[in-house]
Scaffold this motif. Structure first.
Motif, PDB file in Angstrom:
ATOM      1  N   MET A   1      57.064  29.464  27.754  1.00  0.00           N
ATOM      2  CA  MET A   1      56.128  28.364  27.591  1.00  0.00           C
ATOM      3  C   MET A   1      55.375  28.086  28.891  1.00  0.00           C
ATOM      4  N   GLU A   4      52.692  30.625  29.563  1.00  0.00           N
ATOM      5  CA  GLU A   4      51.499  30.395  28.769  1.00  0.00           C
ATOM      6  C   GLU A   4      50.658  29.245  29.335  1.00  0.00           C
ATOM      7  N   ILE A   5      51.324  28.183  29.772  1.00  0.00           N
ATOM      8  CA  ILE A   5      50.586  27.053  30.341  1.00  0.00           C
ATOM      9  C   ILE A   5      49.875  27.466  31.627  1.00  0.00           C
ATOM     10  N   PHE A   8      46.973  29.642  30.730  1.00  0.00           N
ATOM     11  CA  PHE A   8      45.877  28.844  30.158  1.00  0.00           C
ATOM     12  C   PHE A   8      45.107  28.112  31.249  1.00  0.00           C
ATOM     13  N   ALA A  94      43.629  29.703  22.598  1.00  0.00           N
ATOM     14  CA  ALA A  94      44.811  29.506  23.436  1.00  0.00           C
ATOM     15  C   ALA A  94      45.484  28.176  23.150  1.00  0.00           C
ATOM     16  N   MET A  98      49.476  28.438  21.873  1.00  0.00           N
ATOM     17  CA  MET A  98      50.551  28.128  22.813  1.00  0.00           C
ATOM     18  C   MET A  98      51.731  27.487  22.101  1.00  0.00           C
ATOM     19  N   LYS A  99      52.926  27.716  22.620  1.00  0.00           N
ATOM     20  CA  LYS A  99      54.138  27.194  21.994  1.00  0.00           C
ATOM     21  C   LYS A  99      54.275  25.682  22.143  1.00  0.00           C
ATOM     22  N   ALA A 114      47.697  33.717  20.544  1.00  0.00           N
ATOM     23  CA  ALA A 114      47.659  33.707  22.012  1.00  0.00           C
ATOM     24  C   ALA A 114      47.185  35.046  22.564  1.00  0.00           C
ATOM     25  N   LEU A 176      48.390  35.866  29.195  1.00  0.00           N
ATOM     26  CA  LEU A 176      48.511  35.436  27.801  1.00  0.00           C
ATOM     27  C   LEU A 176      48.896  36.600  26.901  1.00  0.00           C
ATOM     28  N   SER A 179      52.560  37.401  27.388  1.00  0.00           N
ATOM     29  CA  SER A 179      53.492  36.346  26.996  1.00  0.00           C
ATOM     30  C   SER A 179      53.980  36.487  25.571  1.00  0.00           C
TER      31      SER A 179
END
Length: 238
Positions: A1, A4-5, A8, A94, A98-99, A114, A176, A179
């Motif tokens: 997670m 991904e953040i 992003f 995105a 994202m989770k 993603a 991304l 991930s």
């Protein structure tokens, strides 16, 4: 997670830099090499050409006809607009993929979205990188050409901002895309999971089926003597 953040944030920051490069003024600035007295500064971008005198007053002329422009300016316009559009769709995808968001379906579908966003950011960065590099190549070619007698220019600040945004978009998009490996491996492990406690051999009795008896099972009562005639002694009721 967290990957991904972070991806992003990098991608969105790069897209913002690329978007700000498109309308920026200083794509190329007149060179001061060999000039003793500077009376005016010439600069231009993808949309207009301007001159600023020593008092700070600027006079600009827009590029009226698109077909009359040089081919490299038209190509840079198309690439930069494509980069902005791809980055916009990548940022929306995105957010869905994202989770940490609650839209987009299960983890497998969110991982695909993603990955799609990452591809958009990578393409956005490549388009912006190509546009800035093409424009810079034209400037450097004219600057180092000894037969070119017109006004020579140097690289403007907008090109460096565009290159920085392109690199951020490519890095964030790549993160991304990578991930999604965790999501697919997690879903695969859940599919292959077997509950071994229900089929453990230690819980299966080694006795034959017909002879296996539970420890708490009581033996059936013996009523074989109930039908027998009971003989009492004559002193039984005394």
């Amino acid at each position: 997670m967290f990957q991904e953040i972070f991806a992003f944030i990098l991608s969105t920051l790069g897209w913002v830099l690329v978007s700000s490069t498109l309308p920026m003024d200083y794509w190329k600035v007149s060179s001061l090499d060999g000039t003793v007295i500077t009376t005016a500064t010439y600069w231009s971008n993808l949309w207009k050409a301007c001159v600023t005198d020593s008092t700070g007053v600027s006079n600009c002329k827009d590029f009226v006809s698109m077909l009359a422009l040089d081919g490299y300016i038209q190509a840079c316009r198309g690439l930069m607009i494509s980069a902005v559009c791809l980055g916009f769709f990548g940022s929306i995808s995105a957010l869905v993929g994202m989770k940490c968001t609650k839209i987009g379906g299960n983890d497998k579908n969110k991982a695909r979205i993603a990955c799609f966003a990452g591809v958009n950011f990578i393409l956005s960065g490549l388009c912006s990188l190509s546009a800035c590099s093409l424009y810079a190549h034209r400037i450097t070619t004219e600057f180092f050409d000894p037969m070119y007698i017109a006004q020579k220019y140097e690289l403007g600040a907008a090109l460096f901002i565009g290159w920085s945004g392109s690199v951020l978009c490519i890095l964030g998009g790549s993160m991304l895309c990578f991930s999604i490996t965790g999501s697919f491996s997690k879903s695969q492990s859940q599919v292959n999971y077997i509950y071994n406690g229900a089929v453990s051999p230690s819980h299966i009795s080694s006795c034959p089926r017909g002879r296996a008896k539970s420890a708490n099972q009581r033996p059936p009562p013996d009523y074989s003597n109930s039908c027998r005639t009971q003989h009492f002694d004559k002193n039984a009721y005394v």
